[in-house]
Design a protein around this motif. Structure first.
Motif, short mmCIF file in Angstrom:
data_model
loop_
_atom_site.label_atom_id
_atom_site.label_comp_id
_atom_site.label_asym_id
_atom_site.label_seq_id
_atom_site.Cartn_x
_atom_site.Cartn_y
_atom_site.Cartn_z
N UNK A 51 0.83 -1.20 0.00
CA UNK A 51 0.00 0.00 0.00
C UNK A 51 0.87 1.26 0.00
N UNK A 52 1.87 1.29 0.86
CA UNK A 52 2.71 2.48 0.95
C UNK A 52 3.61 2.63 -0.27
N UNK A 53 3.86 1.54 -0.97
CA UNK A 53 4.63 1.59 -2.22
C UNK A 53 3.80 2.20 -3.35
N UNK A 54 2.54 1.77 -3.47
CA UNK A 54 1.72 2.23 -4.60
C UNK A 54 0.96 3.51 -4.29
N UNK A 55 0.82 3.85 -3.01
CA UNK A 55 0.10 5.07 -2.60
C UNK A 55 0.85 5.71 -1.43
N UNK A 56 2.06 6.21 -1.67
CA UNK A 56 2.86 6.75 -0.56
C UNK A 56 2.17 7.90 0.18
N UNK B 54 -9.20 2.65 -3.78
CA UNK B 54 -8.68 1.89 -4.92
C UNK B 54 -7.32 1.27 -4.64
N UNK B 55 -6.33 2.04 -4.16
CA UNK B 55 -5.04 1.40 -3.87
C UNK B 55 -5.12 0.39 -2.72
N UNK B 56 -6.02 0.59 -1.79
CA UNK B 56 -6.20 -0.40 -0.72
C UNK B 56 -6.66 -1.73 -1.32
N UNK B 57 -7.62 -1.66 -2.22
CA UNK B 57 -8.09 -2.88 -2.89
C UNK B 57 -6.99 -3.55 -3.69
N UNK C 189 -5.48 -7.36 -3.00
CA UNK C 189 -5.42 -8.43 -4.00
C UNK C 189 -3.98 -8.89 -4.22
N UNK C 190 -3.04 -7.95 -4.26
CA UNK C 190 -1.63 -8.29 -4.43
C UNK C 190 -1.15 -9.14 -3.26
N UNK C 191 -1.54 -8.76 -2.05
CA UNK C 191 -1.14 -9.50 -0.85
C UNK C 191 -1.68 -10.92 -0.89
N UNK C 192 -2.94 -11.07 -1.27
CA UNK C 192 -3.53 -12.40 -1.35
C UNK C 192 -2.82 -13.25 -2.41
N UNK C 193 -2.47 -12.62 -3.52
CA UNK C 193 -1.75 -13.33 -4.57
C UNK C 193 -0.39 -13.83 -4.05
N UNK C 194 0.30 -12.97 -3.30
CA UNK C 194 1.60 -13.36 -2.74
C UNK C 194 1.43 -14.48 -1.71
N UNK D 91 -13.72 -13.51 -6.59
CA UNK D 91 -14.49 -13.53 -5.35
C UNK D 91 -13.98 -12.48 -4.37
N UNK D 92 -12.65 -12.33 -4.27
CA UNK D 92 -12.09 -11.31 -3.38
C UNK D 92 -12.35 -9.90 -3.91
N UNK D 93 -12.36 -9.75 -5.22
CA UNK D 93 -12.67 -8.45 -5.81
C UNK D 93 -14.09 -8.04 -5.45
N UNK D 94 -15.01 -8.99 -5.51
CA UNK D 94 -16.40 -8.73 -5.12
C UNK D 94 -16.50 -8.40 -3.63
N UNK D 95 -15.75 -9.14 -2.83
CA UNK D 95 -15.77 -8.92 -1.38
C UNK D 95 -15.28 -7.52 -1.06
N UNK D 96 -14.14 -7.14 -1.63
CA UNK D 96 -13.60 -5.82 -1.34
C UNK D 96 -14.54 -4.72 -1.86
N UNK D 97 -15.13 -4.94 -3.02
CA UNK D 97 -16.06 -3.94 -3.57
C UNK D 97 -17.23 -3.71 -2.60
N UNK D 98 -17.73 -4.79 -2.03
CA UNK D 98 -18.83 -4.70 -1.06
C UNK D 98 -18.38 -3.93 0.18
N UNK D 99 -17.24 -4.31 0.74
CA UNK D 99 -16.71 -3.66 1.94
C UNK D 99 -16.48 -2.17 1.68
N UNK D 100 -15.82 -1.87 0.58
CA UNK D 100 -15.50 -0.47 0.25
C UNK D 100 -16.77 0.34 0.03
N UNK D 101 -17.74 -0.24 -0.64
CA UNK D 101 -19.00 0.47 -0.91
C UNK D 101 -19.71 0.83 0.40
N UNK D 102 -19.80 -0.12 1.30
CA UNK D 102 -20.47 0.14 2.59
C UNK D 102 -19.72 1.22 3.36
#
Length: 137
Positions: free
Chosen positions: A31-36, A92-95, A99-104, A117-128
């Motif tokens: 996160x701090x790398x892509x959104x310092x 957006x950078x949090x999402x 996803x990058x963390x889960x991939x690693x 499935x994780x993209x949908x989950x994060x979209x739901x969380x972020x929207x709320x």
């Protein structure tokens, strides 16, 4: 979300849980790398923050089939994030970092279906969270 997506998220999170500390390190490092610009929103000592991240993820994942259980907690979190200085653009950078963390962490178990499935989950969380933040602002 479909029952299959919920199962994919829950099954994959069960594989991440044993490496929660490493996953949190990876997440915030990315996160701090892509959104310092967001680093200033966090404390210098990130230990407690990393625990909170994994706890909230665990709560959200465990209750995907019962959104009424987790939605109030996510709304509260969204309202709190307003006070921390979080902006809609930060989600957006949090999402992406999640996803990058889960991939690693999951390696070959991070299939396209698990990603979706994780993209949908994060979209739901972020929207709320964003809706609650907008109402609080």
């Amino acid at each position: 979300m479909t029952p299959e997506q919920i199962k994919r998220v829950q099954d994959s999170f069960a594989k991440v849980r044993p490496i929660a500390g490493t996953a949190a390190d990876l997440f915030y490092g990315r996160l701090f790398e892509i959104a310092p610009q967001v680093r200033a929103l966090f404390p210098e000592d990130m230990a407690e923050q990393k625990q909170k991240l994994m706890a909230m993820l665990g709560l959200a994942v465990a209750n995907l089939a019962h959104p009424g259980t987790v939605v109030p907690a996510l709304q509260d979190l969204g309202r709190k994030h307003v006070a921390y200085g979080t902006q809609a653009a930060h989600y957006e950078p949090v999402g992406a970092a999640l996803l990058w963390t889960l991939e690693q962490g999951l390696g070959p178990d991070f299939t396209p279906e698990v990603r979706e499935a994780w993209t949908e989950t994060y979209a739901l969380v972020a929207r709320v969270m964003q809706q609650a933040a907008a109402e609080a602002a």
